[in-house]
Design a protein around this motif. Structure first.
Motif, PDB file in Angstrom:
ATOM      1  N   GLN A  33       0.829  -1.191   0.000  1.00 23.48           N
ATOM      2  CA  GLN A  33       0.000   0.000   0.000  1.00 23.48           C
ATOM      3  C   GLN A  33       0.865   1.243   0.000  1.00 23.48           C
ATOM      4  N   LEU A  34       0.522   2.194  -0.878  1.00 21.40           N
ATOM      5  CA  LEU A  34       1.293   3.413  -1.081  1.00 21.40           C
ATOM      6  C   LEU A  34       0.387   4.626  -1.091  1.00 21.40           C
ATOM      7  N   LEU A  35       0.987   5.768  -0.919  1.00 21.72           N
ATOM      8  CA  LEU A  35       0.333   7.037  -1.215  1.00 21.72           C
ATOM      9  C   LEU A  35       0.979   7.585  -2.474  1.00 21.72           C
ATOM     10  N   ARG A  36       0.159   7.991  -3.426  1.00 20.20           N
ATOM     11  CA  ARG A  36       0.661   8.673  -4.620  1.00 20.20           C
ATOM     12  C   ARG A  36       0.579  10.159  -4.306  1.00 20.20           C
ATOM     13  N   VAL A  37       1.729  10.794  -4.152  1.00 16.65           N
ATOM     14  CA  VAL A  37       1.799  12.193  -3.749  1.00 16.65           C
ATOM     15  C   VAL A  37       2.175  13.028  -4.963  1.00 16.65           C
ATOM     16  N   VAL A  38       1.409  14.114  -5.196  1.00 17.55           N
ATOM     17  CA  VAL A  38       1.634  14.978  -6.355  1.00 17.55           C
ATOM     18  C   VAL A  38       2.139  16.342  -5.885  1.00 17.55           C
ATOM     19  N   TYR A  39       3.243  16.789  -6.486  1.00 19.86           N
ATOM     20  CA  TYR A  39       3.793  18.124  -6.264  1.00 19.86           C
ATOM     21  C   TYR A  39       3.709  18.868  -7.589  1.00 19.86           C
ATOM     22  N   ARG A  40       3.492  20.196  -7.531  1.00 19.05           N
ATOM     23  CA  ARG A  40       3.360  20.987  -8.757  1.00 19.05           C
ATOM     24  C   ARG A  40       4.208  22.250  -8.697  1.00 19.05           C
ATOM     25  N   ASP A  41       4.588  22.710  -9.883  1.00 23.69           N
ATOM     26  CA  ASP A  41       5.076  24.063 -10.082  1.00 23.69           C
ATOM     27  C   ASP A  41       4.473  24.530 -11.402  1.00 23.69           C
ATOM     28  N   ALA A  42       4.885  25.678 -11.881  1.00 26.67           N
ATOM     29  CA  ALA A  42       4.272  26.240 -13.088  1.00 26.67           C
ATOM     30  C   ALA A  42       4.505  25.397 -14.332  1.00 26.67           C
ATOM     31  N   ALA A  43       5.593  24.649 -14.372  1.00 22.45           N
ATOM     32  CA  ALA A  43       5.954  23.943 -15.600  1.00 22.45           C
ATOM     33  C   ALA A  43       5.736  22.440 -15.557  1.00 22.45           C
ATOM     34  N   SER A  44       5.541  21.860 -14.361  1.00 23.08           N
ATOM     35  CA  SER A  44       5.487  20.398 -14.303  1.00 23.08           C
ATOM     36  C   SER A  44       4.812  19.901 -13.023  1.00 23.08           C
ATOM     37  N   GLU A  45       4.583  18.601 -13.004  1.00 26.53           N
ATOM     38  CA  GLU A  45       4.073  17.890 -11.841  1.00 26.53           C
ATOM     39  C   GLU A  45       5.014  16.738 -11.539  1.00 26.53           C
ATOM     40  N   MET A  46       5.211  16.463 -10.258  1.00 27.03           N
ATOM     41  CA  MET A  46       6.042  15.337  -9.845  1.00 27.03           C
ATOM     42  C   MET A  46       5.155  14.398  -9.039  1.00 27.03           C
ATOM     43  N   VAL A  47       5.190  13.116  -9.377  1.00 24.63           N
ATOM     44  CA  VAL A  47       4.406  12.105  -8.672  1.00 24.63           C
ATOM     45  C   VAL A  47       5.374  11.177  -7.953  1.00 24.63           C
ATOM     46  N   LEU A  48       5.226  11.087  -6.629  1.00 25.20           N
ATOM     47  CA  LEU A  48       6.059  10.218  -5.808  1.00 25.20           C
ATOM     48  C   LEU A  48       5.195   9.155  -5.166  1.00 25.20           C
ATOM     49  N   MET A  49       5.749   7.982  -4.965  1.00 27.60           N
ATOM     50  CA  MET A  49       5.074   6.906  -4.252  1.00 27.60           C
ATOM     51  C   MET A  49       5.750   6.758  -2.899  1.00 27.60           C
ATOM     52  N   ALA A  69       8.299   4.241  -9.246  1.00 27.15           N
ATOM     53  CA  ALA A  69       9.319   5.180  -9.706  1.00 27.15           C
ATOM     54  C   ALA A  69       8.799   6.615  -9.624  1.00 27.15           C
ATOM     55  N   PRO A  70       9.618   7.556  -9.147  1.00 23.86           N
ATOM     56  CA  PRO A  70       9.204   8.962  -9.135  1.00 23.86           C
ATOM     57  C   PRO A  70       9.160   9.494 -10.562  1.00 23.86           C
ATOM     58  N   LEU A  71       8.077  10.179 -10.897  1.00 23.57           N
ATOM     59  CA  LEU A  71       7.880  10.674 -12.260  1.00 23.57           C
ATOM     60  C   LEU A  71       7.783  12.190 -12.282  1.00 23.57           C
ATOM     61  N   LEU A  72       8.287  12.793 -13.347  1.00 19.89           N
ATOM     62  CA  LEU A  72       8.107  14.207 -13.622  1.00 19.89           C
ATOM     63  C   LEU A  72       7.295  14.307 -14.900  1.00 19.89           C
ATOM     64  N   ILE A  73       6.175  15.025 -14.838  1.00 22.39           N
ATOM     65  CA  ILE A  73       5.288  15.172 -15.990  1.00 22.39           C
ATOM     66  C   ILE A  73       5.335  16.619 -16.445  1.00 22.39           C
ATOM     67  N   ASP A  74       5.747  16.845 -17.678  1.00 24.62           N
ATOM     68  CA  ASP A  74       5.823  18.184 -18.243  1.00 24.62           C
ATOM     69  C   ASP A  74       4.398  18.688 -18.490  1.00 24.62           C
ATOM     70  N   ALA A  75       4.041  19.839 -17.934  1.00 28.33           N
ATOM     71  CA  ALA A  75       2.684  20.375 -18.056  1.00 28.33           C
ATOM     72  C   ALA A  75       2.355  20.773 -19.488  1.00 28.33           C
ATOM     73  N   ARG A  76       3.346  21.183 -20.248  1.00 27.31           N
ATOM     74  CA  ARG A  76       3.097  21.636 -21.611  1.00 27.31           C
ATOM     75  C   ARG A  76       2.894  20.483 -22.579  1.00 27.31           C
ATOM     76  N   THR A  77       3.744  19.460 -22.497  1.00 23.24           N
ATOM     77  CA  THR A  77       3.701  18.374 -23.475  1.00 23.24           C
ATOM     78  C   THR A  77       3.009  17.116 -22.961  1.00 23.24           C
ATOM     79  N   GLY A  78       2.929  16.962 -21.641  1.00 20.69           N
ATOM     80  CA  GLY A  78       2.352  15.749 -21.066  1.00 20.69           C
ATOM     81  C   GLY A  78       3.333  14.586 -21.011  1.00 20.69           C
ATOM     82  N   GLN A  79       4.571  14.812 -21.441  1.00 23.12           N
ATOM     83  CA  GLN A  79       5.591  13.766 -21.421  1.00 23.12           C
ATOM     84  C   GLN A  79       6.043  13.504 -19.989  1.00 23.12           C
TER      85      GLN A  79
END
Length: 107
Positions: A33-49, A69-79
């Motif tokens: 069991q995990l918590l999916r934690v989301v952090y944001r700034d103007a350009a991206s989102e980071m998802v940590l478990m 795995a910790p992920l960084l999601i680009d807000a502009r492209t969605g990559q």
């Protein structure tokens, strides 16, 4: 136009996820069991478990798979791309906590 529409759709989906009912608790044999934690700034989102409160202090090495795995999601492209520990620590100092939800990383 497409970019604005995609950004608007992403925003609606993100808001609806914040208001979604909590996930039902899972049995221990279904995974960690995990918590999916989301952090944001103007350009991206980071998802940590991170482990649920009262769970193990750290994720087992076996959970180094995609689900933890910790992920960084680009807000502009969605990559999305996987972050290393040093970049996670640097971004934690500059990003703002946006939310969290429960989840399970399968065994």
């Amino acid at each position: 136009m497409r970019l604005a529409l995609a950004a608007g759709l992403w925003g609606v989906l993100a808001l609806s996820a914040c208001n979604a009912a909590p996930a039902a608790p899972r049995k221990a044999d279904e995974g960690t069991q995990l918590l999916r934690v989301v952090y944001r700034d103007a350009a991206s989102e980071m998802v940590l478990m991170v482990p649920e409160k009262g769970g193990r202090a750290a994720l087992p090495k076996a959970l180094g798979r995609d689900c933890a795995a910790p992920l960084l999601i680009d807000a502009r492209t969605g990559q999305a791309r996987v972050l290393d520990e040093a970049e996670v620590q640097a971004r934690l100092r500059t990003m703002q906590l946006a939310g969290a939800t429960r989840g399970v990383c399968p065994r």
